[in-house]
Design an enzyme around this catalytic site. Structure first.
Site, PDB file in Angstrom:
ATOM      1  N   PHE A 113      24.046   2.926  60.111  1.00  0.00           N
ATOM      2  CA  PHE A 113      25.097   3.073  60.698  1.00  0.00           C
ATOM      3  C   PHE A 113      25.169   3.721  62.110  1.00  0.00           C
ATOM      4  CE2 PHE A 113      29.776   3.681  58.642  1.00  0.00           C
ATOM      5  CZ  PHE A 113      29.531   2.388  57.938  1.00  0.00           C
ATOM      6  N   GLN A 128      39.447   9.199  67.361  1.00  0.00           N
ATOM      7  CA  GLN A 128      38.301   7.896  67.418  1.00  0.00           C
ATOM      8  C   GLN A 128      38.979   6.731  67.417  1.00  0.00           C
ATOM      9  OE1 GLN A 128      35.746   7.387  63.891  1.00  0.00           O
ATOM     10  NE2 GLN A 128      34.334   8.141  65.550  1.00  0.00           N
ATOM     11  N   HIS A 168      37.913   3.026  67.017  1.00  0.00           N
ATOM     12  CA  HIS A 168      36.927   2.320  66.232  1.00  0.00           C
ATOM     13  C   HIS A 168      36.708   1.015  66.952  1.00  0.00           C
ATOM     14  CE1 HIS A 168      34.715   0.154  63.219  1.00  0.00           C
ATOM     15  NE2 HIS A 168      34.530   1.197  62.456  1.00  0.00           N
ATOM     16  N   LEU A 197      40.597  -3.122  60.283  1.00  0.00           N
ATOM     17  CA  LEU A 197      39.149  -2.517  60.472  1.00  0.00           C
ATOM     18  C   LEU A 197      38.425  -3.561  59.908  1.00  0.00           C
ATOM     19  CD1 LEU A 197      37.429  -0.081  61.229  1.00  0.00           C
ATOM     20  CD2 LEU A 197      37.109   0.185  58.947  1.00  0.00           C
ATOM     21  N   GLU A 206      32.180  -1.030  60.250  1.00  0.00           N
ATOM     22  CA  GLU A 206      30.817  -1.116  61.013  1.00  0.00           C
ATOM     23  C   GLU A 206      29.655  -1.330  60.435  1.00  0.00           C
ATOM     24  OE1 GLU A 206      30.877   2.923  63.168  1.00  0.00           O
ATOM     25  OE2 GLU A 206      28.530   3.325  62.374  1.00  0.00           O
ATOM     26  N   ARG A 223      30.450   5.471  68.285  1.00  0.00           N
ATOM     27  CA  ARG A 223      31.442   4.653  68.242  1.00  0.00           C
ATOM     28  C   ARG A 223      32.468   4.651  69.782  1.00  0.00           C
ATOM     29  NH1 ARG A 223      34.027   5.422  62.266  1.00  0.00           N
ATOM     30  NH2 ARG A 223      32.750   3.987  61.336  1.00  0.00           N
ATOM     31  N   HIS A 246      41.771   4.988  64.948  1.00  0.00           N
ATOM     32  CA  HIS A 246      40.889   4.876  63.582  1.00  0.00           C
ATOM     33  C   HIS A 246      41.144   6.481  62.827  1.00  0.00           C
ATOM     34  CE1 HIS A 246      38.302   3.666  60.146  1.00  0.00           C
ATOM     35  NE2 HIS A 246      37.562   4.537  60.728  1.00  0.00           N
ATOM     36  N   ARG A 282      33.218  11.339  65.766  1.00  0.00           N
ATOM     37  CA  ARG A 282      32.767  11.343  64.256  1.00  0.00           C
ATOM     38  C   ARG A 282      31.730  10.326  64.123  1.00  0.00           C
ATOM     39  NH1 ARG A 282      34.319   8.922  59.396  1.00  0.00           N
ATOM     40  NH2 ARG A 282      35.940   7.615  60.320  1.00  0.00           N
TER      41      ARG A 282
HETATM   42  C1  FAD Z   1      40.165   1.243  57.259  1.00  0.00           C
HETATM   43  C2  FAD Z   1      39.478   2.556  57.305  1.00  0.00           C
HETATM   44  C3  FAD Z   1      38.132   2.438  56.798  1.00  0.00           C
HETATM   45  C4  FAD Z   1      37.258   3.777  56.790  1.00  0.00           C
HETATM   46  N1  FAD Z   1      35.950   3.653  56.049  1.00  0.00           N
HETATM   47  C5  FAD Z   1      35.159   4.763  56.058  1.00  0.00           C
HETATM   48  C6  FAD Z   1      33.879   4.837  55.568  1.00  0.00           C
HETATM   49  O1  FAD Z   1      33.631   3.764  55.162  1.00  0.00           O
HETATM   50  N2  FAD Z   1      33.488   5.996  55.516  1.00  0.00           N
HETATM   51  C7  FAD Z   1      33.913   7.013  55.729  1.00  0.00           C
HETATM   52  O2  FAD Z   1      33.035   8.059  55.741  1.00  0.00           O
HETATM   53  N3  FAD Z   1      35.189   6.980  56.012  1.00  0.00           N
HETATM   54  C8  FAD Z   1      36.100   6.035  56.308  1.00  0.00           C
HETATM   55  N4  FAD Z   1      37.203   6.237  56.582  1.00  0.00           N
HETATM   56  C9  FAD Z   1      37.766   7.318  56.847  1.00  0.00           C
HETATM   57  C10 FAD Z   1      38.039   8.059  55.347  1.00  0.00           C
HETATM   58  O3  FAD Z   1      38.591   6.749  54.489  1.00  0.00           O
HETATM   59  C11 FAD Z   1      39.153   9.013  55.283  1.00  0.00           C
HETATM   60  O4  FAD Z   1      38.921   9.871  56.290  1.00  0.00           O
HETATM   61  C12 FAD Z   1      39.098   9.784  53.745  1.00  0.00           C
HETATM   62  O5  FAD Z   1      39.235   8.837  52.860  1.00  0.00           O
HETATM   63  C13 FAD Z   1      40.296  10.755  53.828  1.00  0.00           C
HETATM   64  O6  FAD Z   1      40.145  11.280  52.510  1.00  0.00           O
HETATM   65  P1  FAD Z   1      41.334  12.381  52.182  1.00  0.00           P
HETATM   66  O7  FAD Z   1      41.193  12.790  50.734  1.00  0.00           O
HETATM   67  O8  FAD Z   1      41.055  13.648  53.027  1.00  0.00           O
HETATM   68  O9  FAD Z   1      42.722  11.829  52.283  1.00  0.00           O
HETATM   69  P2  FAD Z   1      43.473  10.492  51.977  1.00  0.00           P
HETATM   70  O10 FAD Z   1      42.559   9.609  51.246  1.00  0.00           O
HETATM   71  O11 FAD Z   1      44.088  10.051  53.201  1.00  0.00           O
HETATM   72  O12 FAD Z   1      44.659  11.113  50.790  1.00  0.00           O
HETATM   73  C14 FAD Z   1      45.748  11.783  51.343  1.00  0.00           C
HETATM   74  C15 FAD Z   1      46.501  12.112  50.336  1.00  0.00           C
HETATM   75  O13 FAD Z   1      47.709  13.163  50.596  1.00  0.00           O
HETATM   76  C16 FAD Z   1      48.708  12.481  50.038  1.00  0.00           C
HETATM   77  N5  FAD Z   1      49.826  12.831  51.039  1.00  0.00           N
HETATM   78  C17 FAD Z   1      49.783  12.931  52.276  1.00  0.00           C
HETATM   79  N6  FAD Z   1      51.101  13.328  52.843  1.00  0.00           N
HETATM   80  C18 FAD Z   1      51.658  14.012  51.686  1.00  0.00           C
HETATM   81  C19 FAD Z   1      52.747  14.651  51.775  1.00  0.00           C
HETATM   82  N7  FAD Z   1      53.838  14.972  52.566  1.00  0.00           N
HETATM   83  N8  FAD Z   1      53.213  14.708  50.357  1.00  0.00           N
HETATM   84  C20 FAD Z   1      52.516  14.515  49.348  1.00  0.00           C
HETATM   85  N9  FAD Z   1      51.531  13.783  49.375  1.00  0.00           N
HETATM   86  C21 FAD Z   1      50.839  13.670  50.620  1.00  0.00           C
HETATM   87  C22 FAD Z   1      48.689  10.984  50.007  1.00  0.00           C
HETATM   88  O14 FAD Z   1      49.640  10.245  49.368  1.00  0.00           O
HETATM   89  C23 FAD Z   1      47.193  10.964  49.568  1.00  0.00           C
HETATM   90  O15 FAD Z   1      47.112  10.993  48.162  1.00  0.00           O
HETATM   91  C24 FAD Z   1      37.836   5.102  56.996  1.00  0.00           C
HETATM   92  C25 FAD Z   1      39.175   4.928  57.271  1.00  0.00           C
HETATM   93  C26 FAD Z   1      39.932   3.817  57.324  1.00  0.00           C
HETATM   94  C27 FAD Z   1      41.337   3.998  57.943  1.00  0.00           C
HETATM   95  O1  OAA Z   2      33.588   1.075  57.563  1.00  0.00           O
HETATM   96  C1  OAA Z   2      33.947   1.568  58.697  1.00  0.00           C
HETATM   97  O2  OAA Z   2      33.482   1.211  59.811  1.00  0.00           O
HETATM   98  C2  OAA Z   2      34.627   2.773  58.586  1.00  0.00           C
HETATM   99  C3  OAA Z   2      33.588   4.119  58.438  1.00  0.00           C
HETATM  100  O3  OAA Z   2      32.698   3.900  57.945  1.00  0.00           O
HETATM  101  C4  OAA Z   2      34.021   5.186  58.801  1.00  0.00           C
HETATM  102  O4  OAA Z   2      35.196   5.381  59.554  1.00  0.00           O
HETATM  103  O5  OAA Z   2      33.522   6.259  58.706  1.00  0.00           O
END
Ligand code: FAD
Ligand code: OAA
Length: 586
Positions: A123, A237, A239, A259, A262, A293, A357, A391
């Protein structure tokens, strides 16, 4: 008179049912705190985490045994341009091997090496193969595993509940206020501690975002409103590889900015401009397509702005030199998505362009995830401090589970029961807020909420995009002020309508929008994801984090705080100068 409302009492309220919230709930349950409620504003198991694609970092050393957590920490600090909090980085990186193995024990369907080990891929900007993955649907697999584990432990949850305000008196939190999105019922949650795991703020950007309709900044806005401070909000960020599409084609248009993981580059994907040149050779001859990135995103933007981009404003990403079977196995979702649109990734390139992103900033917390407001914790994408100015891919999922554990432990050590919301908080804050919500329902104002959200997103993209300068940022702040004025006069449906939810979204988006613009204006240098054309160089005097606080008079106040230094072990790894050598991949 306030509207009627239901009251729910719990010891710990976890706002957010993504990986971070689920992992915190598991930790609490395992430590005997069972009076916990996890809630989300979508269906259970449907948090944004399911969108995570390419993988999750941890120095397991499956493929590269010389890797270890101190090198993971050093890579993270380097790519965060040393604005990360080293202690938080170490907290995450040191425990990740254990967190990855525990997910394995709980049933995560990792991609495997031939001898059954947890496979790890390259990565961007990581010295070794450190990113564990489940094909290109890592987040989905991970959340399934965590939700399954929480279910086995009997952790209670509620879905489709939107929190609109925390009940806090400036020093301490007592619970939260929200509504059931299915029934329209207002609910007051009385809690001994509140864990905000509500995701990030990158969806404040317009259609060029890899985000779904979440991540509007609920976590930062709720915490800020309750008196906690935010940090590093100016670092957003971009992406490098979102989908670049013909926006006039109805089949492709909805995919704009989505997306392209990566992992495509991690598995060997190469970037070409329309002259057929593999242009990363000019920008980063050693790390090539797997440089950080921010570097790759700016290189693509530069190619496009100098006329070597496609008609859709992108460049080509080509992985077709890889075997078709390999592509289908390692990148199944990407392969299927493009195949549905009539493009065979195993035969031809796809078009990509940078897409907003991830927000590196968020709620400022201590080493246990606690905010400036006692008993209010912020974890996962809602918190700040781990990623600094940029990040590393795969580090966000790592942060969710690592800080889920850390905060869960702290809360479990401290919690004594549900706690009681003081009468002055109920009458002075909760009930007036409920009256405001009731007044917002069916409001007969002038402006359309959807249109204002679109205006705000366009404003962020235009005024605080990949490249920024003083004039565009200042006029962006003025534009946000104008949108704020209109947001006070909107047309809204009943509590259960989408327009009611969107009106709340618009309100929370304003906080992150203002903070991003304000911080970006204040930071008169370029660093990581923050690039100022009028200050193109990094400035060592800016070795500070910007904090954002609610001011009693005059709105948002900012101040700066110096960054700490890493531990000796991590400093040694930094001094050793490990670096990814892209050419060993070829
Ligand atoms: C397309 C994409 C691909 C990605 N791929 C990767 C990857 O491969 N590797 C990596 O490390 N990171 C990746 N990321 C980033 C990563 O997915 C997220 O940063 C991570 O999953 C966030 O998890 P979290 O539990 O903090 O929040 P989230 O999974 O966003 O969960 C938030 C929760 O809060 C709830 N919520 C929000 N606001 C409220 C409210 N007002 N009231 C009640 N509930 C609420 C939502 O319903 C949800 O349940 C990616 C991001 C994207 C956009
Ligand atoms: O799959 C991707 O490129 C996204 C990812 O890993 C990340 O945001 O950490």
């Amino acid at each position: 008179m306030p509207p009627e409302y239901d009251t729910v009492e719990v010891s710990v309220l976890i706002i957010g049912a993504g990986a971070a919230g689920a992992r915190a709930a598991i930790e609490l349950a395992e430590r005997g705190v069972d009076d916990v409620l996890v809630l989300g504003k979508r269906g259970h198991g449907d948090a944004h985490t399911t969108w995570a694609r390419g993988g999750i970092n941890g120095a397991l050393g499956t493929r590269d045994p010389e890797d270890d957590w101190t090198i993971h920490a050093a890579d993270t600090l380097k790519e965060g341009h040393f604005l990360n909090d080293p202690a938080k980085v170490e907290t995450v990186t040191e425990q990740m091997p254990e967190r990855l193995r525990e997910l394995d024990e709980w049933g995560m369907d990792y991609s495997r090496t031939d001898d059954g080990g947890i496979d790890q891929r390259y990565f961007g900007a990581q010295s070794y193969r450190r990113t564990a993955f489940a094909g290109d649907h890592t987040g989905e697999s991970m959340l399934d595993t965590l939700v399954g584990r929480a279910r086995d432990l009997g952790v209670p949850h509620r879905e489709n509940v939107m929190i609109t305000k925390l009940a806090a008196d400036g020093d301490r939190v007592y619970g939260a206020v929200g509504f059931d999105m299915d029934t329209g019922e207002f609910v007051v949650f009385n809690a001994g501690a509140v864990v905000l795991a509500a995701g990030g703020y990158a969806a404040i950007y317009d259609r060029h975002t890899s985000r779904e309709d979440e991540n509007n900044g609920d976590g930062p806005a709720l915490a800020y409103d309750a008196g906690a401070s935010l940090m590093d909000m100016e670092f957003v960020q971009f992406h490098p590889t979102g989908m670049a599409v013909d926006g006039s084609d109805p089949e492709w248009a909805p995919w704009s900015g989505r997306l392209v993981t990566e992992a495509v580059r991690g598995e060997g994907g190469r970037l070409y401009n329309t002259d057929g040149e593999r242009f990363m050779r000019r920008y980063s001859p050693d790390q090539m397509e797997l440089d950080a990135r921010d570097v790759v995103a700016r290189a693509i933007a530069q190619e496009v702005s100098e006329g070597r981009g496609t008609e859709n404003g992108g460049v080509y990403l080509d992985v077709s030199h890889r075997d078709a079977g390999f592509i289908r196995e390692r990148l199944p979702r990407m392969y299927e998505r493009f195949q549905d649109l009539g493009v065979d990734m195993a035969e031809e390139p796809v078009e990509v362009a940078p897409t907003a992103h991830y927000g590196m900033g968020g709620v400022a917390v201590d080493g246990h995830g606690e905010t400036d407001v006692t008993d209010l914790f912020a974890i996962g994408e809602t918190m700040a401090g781990v990623h600094g100015a940029n990040r590393l891919g795969g580090n966000s999922l790592a942060e969710t589970v690592a800080y889920g554990v850390v905060a869960g432990r702290r809360v479990a050590d401290r919690i004594e029961g549900p706690g009681t919301m003081p009468e002055r908080v109920v009458t002075g804050l909760v009930e007036p807020h409920l009256s405001e919500l009731a007044a917002l329902a069916n409001a007969d104002g002038t402006y359309d909420v959807d249109a204002l959200i679109a205006e705000l997103r366009e404003c962020l993209w235009t005024h605080a995009g990949i490249r920024r300068d003083e004039a565009t940022l200042s006029s962006g702040l003025d534009a946000v002020d104008r949108i704020r004025g209109k947001a006070a006069d909107v047309a809204v449906g009943p509590v259960t309508s989408r327009s009611f939810e969107y009106a709340i979204d618009l309100g929370v988006m304003m906080t992150s929008a203002e903070a991003v613009l304000r911080g970006a204006l204040e930071r008169t240098e370029s660093r990581g994801a923050h690039y100022r054309t009028d200050y193109p160089d990094s400035d060592p005097t800016w070795q500070h984090n910007i904090h954002y606080r609610r001011a009693d008079i005059g709105g948002m106040a900012t101040d700066t705080q110096p960054v700490a230094t890493p531990s000796e072990a991590v400093q040694a790894a930094l001094d050793a100068g490990h670096e990814l050598d892209y050419h060993q991949l070829e």
